[in-house]
Design a protein around this motif. Sequence first.
Motif, PDB file in Angstrom:
ATOM      1  N   HIS A   1      70.863 -50.050  40.594  1.00 43.87           N
ATOM      2  CA  HIS A   1      71.766 -50.869  41.401  1.00 43.87           C
ATOM      3  C   HIS A   1      72.183 -52.133  40.649  1.00 43.87           C
ATOM      4  O   HIS A   1      73.348 -52.514  40.677  1.00 43.87           O
ATOM      5  CB  HIS A   1      71.111 -51.257  42.733  1.00 43.87           C
ATOM      6  CG  HIS A   1      70.888 -50.103  43.660  1.00 43.87           C
ATOM      7  ND1 HIS A   1      71.918 -49.313  44.141  1.00 43.87           N
ATOM      8  CD2 HIS A   1      69.754 -49.611  44.199  1.00 43.87           C
ATOM      9  CE1 HIS A   1      71.429 -48.385  44.935  1.00 43.87           C
ATOM     10  NE2 HIS A   1      70.096 -48.532  44.985  1.00 43.87           N
ATOM     11  N   LEU A   2      71.239 -52.758  39.966  1.00 41.11           N
ATOM     12  CA  LEU A   2      71.564 -53.951  39.191  1.00 41.11           C
ATOM     13  C   LEU A   2      72.506 -53.631  38.044  1.00 41.11           C
ATOM     14  O   LEU A   2      73.406 -54.412  37.732  1.00 41.11           O
ATOM     15  CB  LEU A   2      70.288 -54.606  38.661  1.00 41.11           C
ATOM     16  CG  LEU A   2      69.433 -55.314  39.705  1.00 41.11           C
ATOM     17  CD1 LEU A   2      68.115 -55.768  39.085  1.00 41.11           C
ATOM     18  CD2 LEU A   2      70.178 -56.484  40.302  1.00 41.11           C
ATOM     19  N   THR A   3      72.313 -52.494  37.422  1.00 42.92           N
ATOM     20  CA  THR A   3      73.182 -52.089  36.321  1.00 42.92           C
ATOM     21  C   THR A   3      74.605 -51.867  36.821  1.00 42.92           C
ATOM     22  O   THR A   3      75.570 -52.180  36.126  1.00 42.92           O
ATOM     23  CB  THR A   3      72.646 -50.809  35.653  1.00 42.92           C
ATOM     24  OG1 THR A   3      71.327 -51.060  35.185  1.00 42.92           O
ATOM     25  CG2 THR A   3      73.515 -50.393  34.486  1.00 42.92           C
ATOM     26  N   LYS A   4      74.744 -51.352  38.030  1.00 38.89           N
ATOM     27  CA  LYS A   4      76.083 -51.178  38.602  1.00 38.89           C
ATOM     28  C   LYS A   4      76.728 -52.529  38.899  1.00 38.89           C
ATOM     29  O   LYS A   4      77.926 -52.708  38.699  1.00 38.89           O
ATOM     30  CB  LYS A   4      76.008 -50.338  39.873  1.00 38.89           C
ATOM     31  CG  LYS A   4      75.718 -48.878  39.604  1.00 38.89           C
ATOM     32  CD  LYS A   4      75.611 -48.087  40.890  1.00 38.89           C
ATOM     33  CE  LYS A   4      75.208 -46.652  40.597  1.00 38.89           C
ATOM     34  NZ  LYS A   4      74.993 -45.882  41.828  1.00 38.89           N
ATOM     35  N   LEU A   5      75.938 -53.471  39.378  1.00 38.49           N
ATOM     36  CA  LEU A   5      76.470 -54.793  39.685  1.00 38.49           C
ATOM     37  C   LEU A   5      76.773 -55.599  38.431  1.00 38.49           C
ATOM     38  O   LEU A   5      77.767 -56.324  38.359  1.00 38.49           O
ATOM     39  CB  LEU A   5      75.468 -55.590  40.538  1.00 38.49           C
ATOM     40  CG  LEU A   5      75.349 -55.205  41.991  1.00 38.49           C
ATOM     41  CD1 LEU A   5      74.204 -55.962  42.643  1.00 38.49           C
ATOM     42  CD2 LEU A   5      76.646 -55.482  42.732  1.00 38.49           C
ATOM     43  N   PHE A   6      75.881 -55.495  37.447  1.00 43.33           N
ATOM     44  CA  PHE A   6      76.005 -56.259  36.209  1.00 43.33           C
ATOM     45  C   PHE A   6      75.972 -55.296  35.029  1.00 43.33           C
ATOM     46  O   PHE A   6      74.926 -55.096  34.404  1.00 43.33           O
ATOM     47  CB  PHE A   6      74.861 -57.277  36.096  1.00 43.33           C
ATOM     48  CG  PHE A   6      74.738 -58.179  37.286  1.00 43.33           C
ATOM     49  CD1 PHE A   6      75.633 -59.223  37.471  1.00 43.33           C
ATOM     50  CD2 PHE A   6      73.745 -57.973  38.227  1.00 43.33           C
ATOM     51  CE1 PHE A   6      75.531 -60.055  38.572  1.00 43.33           C
ATOM     52  CE2 PHE A   6      73.628 -58.808  39.335  1.00 43.33           C
ATOM     53  CZ  PHE A   6      74.532 -59.842  39.509  1.00 43.33           C
TER      54      PHE A   6
END
Length: 87
Positions: A14-19
């Motif tokens: 999820h963090l990789t998708k956001l950032f």
Amino acid sequence: MLDANTEYEQADEHLTKLFPYNIDIRPPQDETNLVNWNSQLEEDMKMIQFQDTRNHIAEVLAANDLVCDDLASICHSDTIICQANDK
């Protein structure tokens, strides 16, 4: 918020998708620039800690229904006791 039993890979996705971009900040190789860089980094860390302490003071005051209209007048030396108590 992650539960202690939660798989962290899912959160990482999820963090990789956001950032999606990773930015590496590395210290300078030149010794003169490195000294300046470290000095600036230390000053920035002190300022962030000072601002965090001031915010914490404001939160404690608000939680106790107290008002202080002059929190901006708190200087760094005034917060050293608060920082020592946090450790």
